[in-house]
Design an enzyme around this catalytic site. Structure first.
Site, PDB file in Angstrom:
ATOM      1  N   ARG A 215     -13.886  -6.635  -0.483  1.00 46.85           N
ATOM      2  CA  ARG A 215     -13.296  -7.067   0.282  1.00 46.85           C
ATOM      3  C   ARG A 215     -14.276  -8.178   1.005  1.00 46.85           C
ATOM      4  O   ARG A 215     -14.621  -8.883   1.854  1.00 46.85           O
ATOM      5  CB  ARG A 215     -13.492  -6.195   1.963  1.00 46.85           C
ATOM      6  CG  ARG A 215     -12.190  -4.776   1.637  1.00 46.85           C
ATOM      7  CD  ARG A 215     -12.381  -4.299   2.770  1.00 46.85           C
ATOM      8  NE  ARG A 215     -11.397  -2.469   2.727  1.00 46.85           N
ATOM      9  CZ  ARG A 215     -11.966  -1.581   2.320  1.00 46.85           C
ATOM     10  NH1 ARG A 215     -13.208  -1.371   1.903  1.00 46.85           N
ATOM     11  NH2 ARG A 215     -10.904  -1.137   2.211  1.00 46.85           N
ATOM     12  N   PHE A 231      -0.040  -1.697   4.347  1.00 48.00           N
ATOM     13  CA  PHE A 231      -1.081  -0.949   2.925  1.00 48.00           C
ATOM     14  C   PHE A 231      -2.307  -0.953   3.529  1.00 48.00           C
ATOM     15  O   PHE A 231      -3.425  -0.753   2.785  1.00 48.00           O
ATOM     16  CB  PHE A 231      -1.178  -0.895   1.806  1.00 48.00           C
ATOM     17  CG  PHE A 231       0.456  -1.148   0.908  1.00 48.00           C
ATOM     18  CD1 PHE A 231       1.119  -0.318   1.103  1.00 48.00           C
ATOM     19  CD2 PHE A 231       1.427  -2.363   0.826  1.00 48.00           C
ATOM     20  CE1 PHE A 231       2.476  -0.010   0.999  1.00 48.00           C
ATOM     21  CE2 PHE A 231       2.142  -2.131   0.349  1.00 48.00           C
ATOM     22  CZ  PHE A 231       3.233  -1.370   0.128  1.00 48.00           C
ATOM     23  N   ASP A 253       1.011  -0.414   8.053  1.00 46.85           N
ATOM     24  CA  ASP A 253       0.970   0.578   7.681  1.00 46.85           C
ATOM     25  C   ASP A 253       2.325   1.533   8.105  1.00 46.85           C
ATOM     26  O   ASP A 253       2.081   1.366   9.308  1.00 46.85           O
ATOM     27  CB  ASP A 253      -0.373   1.055   7.920  1.00 46.85           C
ATOM     28  CG  ASP A 253      -1.115   2.599   6.289  1.00 46.85           C
ATOM     29  OD1 ASP A 253      -1.548   2.057   5.613  1.00 46.85           O
ATOM     30  OD2 ASP A 253       0.032   3.399   6.387  1.00 46.85           O
ATOM     31  N   ALA A 282       6.182  -1.575   4.647  1.00 45.11           N
ATOM     32  CA  ALA A 282       5.262  -2.877   3.847  1.00 45.11           C
ATOM     33  C   ALA A 282       7.083  -2.695   3.546  1.00 45.11           C
ATOM     34  O   ALA A 282       7.293  -4.023   3.728  1.00 45.11           O
ATOM     35  CB  ALA A 282       4.747  -2.373   3.048  1.00 45.11           C
ATOM     36  N   ASP A 302      -2.409  -4.148  -0.788  1.00 42.93           N
ATOM     37  CA  ASP A 302      -3.289  -2.988  -1.104  1.00 42.93           C
ATOM     38  C   ASP A 302      -2.189  -1.514  -1.376  1.00 42.93           C
ATOM     39  O   ASP A 302      -2.927  -0.868  -0.488  1.00 42.93           O
ATOM     40  CB  ASP A 302      -4.793  -2.739  -0.508  1.00 42.93           C
ATOM     41  CG  ASP A 302      -4.878  -1.520  -1.133  1.00 42.93           C
ATOM     42  OD1 ASP A 302      -5.368  -1.633  -2.202  1.00 42.93           O
ATOM     43  OD2 ASP A 302      -6.361  -1.655  -0.221  1.00 42.93           O
ATOM     44  N   CYS A 342      -4.263   0.617  -7.991  1.00 40.37           N
ATOM     45  CA  CYS A 342      -5.141   1.346  -8.221  1.00 40.37           C
ATOM     46  C   CYS A 342      -5.044   2.501  -8.987  1.00 40.37           C
ATOM     47  O   CYS A 342      -4.955   3.769  -9.503  1.00 40.37           O
ATOM     48  CB  CYS A 342      -5.257   2.113  -6.675  1.00 40.37           C
ATOM     49  SG  CYS A 342      -3.997   3.398  -5.674  1.00 40.37           S
TER      50      CYS A 342
HETATM   51  N1  SAH Z   1      -6.131  -1.364   1.860  1.00 40.05           N
HETATM   52  C1  SAH Z   1      -6.182  -0.186   2.189  1.00 40.05           C
HETATM   53  C2  SAH Z   1      -5.852   0.960   1.652  1.00 40.05           C
HETATM   54  C3  SAH Z   1      -4.196   1.875   1.201  1.00 40.05           C
HETATM   55  S1  SAH Z   1      -4.004   3.105   0.906  1.00 40.05           S
HETATM   56  C4  SAH Z   1      -7.859   0.066   2.837  1.00 40.05           C
HETATM   57  O1  SAH Z   1      -8.385  -1.282   1.992  1.00 40.05           O
HETATM   58  O2  SAH Z   1      -8.591   0.580   2.971  1.00 40.05           O
HETATM   59  C5  SAH Z   1      -2.614   2.996   0.769  1.00 40.05           C
HETATM   60  C6  SAH Z   1      -1.540   3.082   2.671  1.00 40.05           C
HETATM   61  O3  SAH Z   1      -0.303   2.487   1.923  1.00 40.05           O
HETATM   62  C7  SAH Z   1      -2.024   4.222   3.293  1.00 40.05           C
HETATM   63  O4  SAH Z   1      -2.283   3.892   4.402  1.00 40.05           O
HETATM   64  C8  SAH Z   1      -0.474   4.742   3.188  1.00 40.05           C
HETATM   65  O5  SAH Z   1       0.110   5.386   4.727  1.00 40.05           O
HETATM   66  C9  SAH Z   1       0.132   3.293   3.504  1.00 40.05           C
HETATM   67  N2  SAH Z   1       1.793   3.265   2.899  1.00 40.05           N
HETATM   68  C10 SAH Z   1       2.368   3.919   1.891  1.00 40.05           C
HETATM   69  N3  SAH Z   1       3.764   3.462   1.745  1.00 40.05           N
HETATM   70  C11 SAH Z   1       3.739   2.966   2.484  1.00 40.05           C
HETATM   71  C12 SAH Z   1       4.900   2.125   3.413  1.00 40.05           C
HETATM   72  N4  SAH Z   1       6.001   1.886   1.489  1.00 40.05           N
HETATM   73  N5  SAH Z   1       4.971   1.206   4.008  1.00 40.05           N
HETATM   74  C13 SAH Z   1       3.575   0.722   4.126  1.00 40.05           C
HETATM   75  N6  SAH Z   1       2.360   1.339   3.909  1.00 40.05           N
HETATM   76  C14 SAH Z   1       2.340   2.545   3.230  1.00 40.05           C
END
Ligand code: SAH
Length: 400
Positions: A215, A231, A253, A282, A302, A342
């Site tokens: 970031r 995400f 999200d 997403a 992400d 990840c």
């Molecule tokens: N980008 C974040 C971490 C992401 S963790 C950071 O930098 O802190 C993954 C995230 O994706 C979670 O918050 C989860 O709620 C979300 N998520 C999981 N499946 C999803 C989907 N189909 N659409 C949107 N969000 C989703």
């Protein structure tokens, strides 16, 4: 630390010490000489002294007779698994983080990489979160608690023992403050931005410190840009982009709780004029944006791990490719795509291959600008590839 503790032996089959001598810390169940030391003679989490077939000690560790990883080596010098060993490990881990960061917002212990297999510890200012994912580490809970209190003197210590890995180890979940008091959310501070984190209810251990260094690299791309953070969880990427001067940021999200968190963080940092949060899937959000011909200068993807197990690789890598294509389709003509995975089982090359295939399919050209990986407070153990899990890239996408 007491040497040569009186632990029962766990004897390896001939030659099976080689991987451990080369640096690994895991003993698989088929590497144990079960004729001499039957695994059925142990309870999950029992401390052991691991011996070569010839009787030479490899070190002390702990065992779980019911998991594929039958034992983990903790100390090659053979010290007892006690509070003073944990204090020592914490101090070694702390000296690295204190060099890396001016303030106590980081992962302090990253399991095997910090010599404490099965343990994660993170700092949120004077609040500490710990998580044990193995029976052996769970057995040491009181010792770890005392060691953390001694070394860090936190205002609160929360054990967030609710990881899915615990069930495999035969452990029940429990989320509990064992020291001090924790009222309301804690704070993760990054680059001058405060992120409120609900540590009891949040995902994983509350915050994704592994992406902090990545970031930090938003600065040149975010300035004056329209940014889409997909995400988003609590808005990590999006709010950092706003702090770097993005003109408009949208965070997406699927979790309503996460979106409530993003909104709290927008207000906390006075960014209401520039940042918006959407609760949406997403893929659906990106498809709708594509249909409406909406475009952003920077798109950040992400997602959670799409390849959780090796056998999910085909399906998961396809999901990354589809996601990246959608991301490219909502980019301006000269856009920046930041894409991450990840999943340990998703090699960097596979992520890049999917990105390139997607770009060709859309008749775009991709320029790889900066590789991304986990921050230095998540050190990689060179003998344990599983510890090297986060990969990503900052790419420029232009017409072919
Ligand atoms: N980008 C974040 C971490 C992401 S963790 C950071 O930098 O802190 C993954 C995230 O994706 C979670 O918050 C989860 O709620 C979300 N998520 C999981 N499946 C999803 C989907 N189909 N659409 C949107 N969000 C989703």
């Amino acid at each position: 630390m007491s040497n040569s503790p009186d632990y029962p032996a766990l004897v390896l089959r001939r030659g099976e010490e080689r991987r451990l001598r080369a640096g690994h810390l895991w003993v698989f169940s088929n590497e144990v000489d079960v004729a001499r030391t039957p695994l059925t003679g142990f309870q999950p989490g029992d401390p052991v002294t691991i011996l070569e077939a010839g009787g030479k000690p490899v070190g002390t560790g702990y065992v779980n007779p019911s998991t594929l990883i039958a034992a983990r080596l903790v100390d090659r010098a053979g010290h007892a698994l006690d509070r003073s060993l944990v204090v020592h490990r914490l101090k070694v881990a702390l000296s690295l983080r204190e060099r890396l960061f001016a303030e106590p917002y980081y992962r302090l212990v990253f399991g095997e990489s910090d010599g404490l297999p099965g343990l994660t510890v993170e700092r949120f200012g004077d609040v500490v979160v710990a998580q044990a994912t193995t029976a052996g580490m769970d057995r040491l809970r009181d010792e770890v608690t005392e060691a953390i209190v001694k070394v860090l003197a936190p205002s609160a210590l929360l054990w967030k023992n609710d990881s899915g890995a615990r069930a495999i180890e035969g452990l029940a979940d429990s989320v509990e403050v064992v020291h001090g008091t924790l009222d309301g959310p804690a704070i993760a501070r990054e680059g001058g931005v405060d992120f409120l984190c609900d540590l009891r209810e949040g995902q994983k251990t509350g915050w994704f410190y592994d992406q902090r260094g990545n970031r930090d690299r938003l600065a040149p791309y975010a300035r004056g840009a329209k940014v889409l953070d997909v995400f988003s969880y609590l808005g990590g990427w999006g709010l950092r982009a706003a702090a770097f001067g993005a003109s408009a940021v949208e965070c997406v999200d699927a979790s309503a709780r996460a979106v409530a968190g993003i909104n709290a963080n927008i207000d906390r940092n006075g960014m209401r004029d520039r940042v918006q949060a959407h609760a949406a899937d997403a893929f659906e959000f990106l498809k709708a944006a594509r249909a409406e011909r909406r475009k952003w200068d920077v798109v950040i993807l992400d997602p959670p791990a799409f390849v959780k197990r090796k056998k999910d690789f085909k399906e998961g890598s396809l999901a990354y490719r589809r996601l990246n294509e959608l991301g490219m389709q909502v980019l301006e003509r000269d856009g920046i795509l930041i894409t991450c995975s990840c999943s340990h089982h998703m090699p960097r090359e596979a992520l890049i291959d999917g990105l390139q295939a997607g770009a060709r399919h859309l008749d775009r050209q991709v320029q790889l600008l900066e590789p991304l990986s986990q921050a230095a407070d998540h050190p990689v153990h060179p003998a344990i590839p599983e510890t090297d899990y986060l990969k990503g890239v900052i790419a420029r996408v232009i017409p072919a």
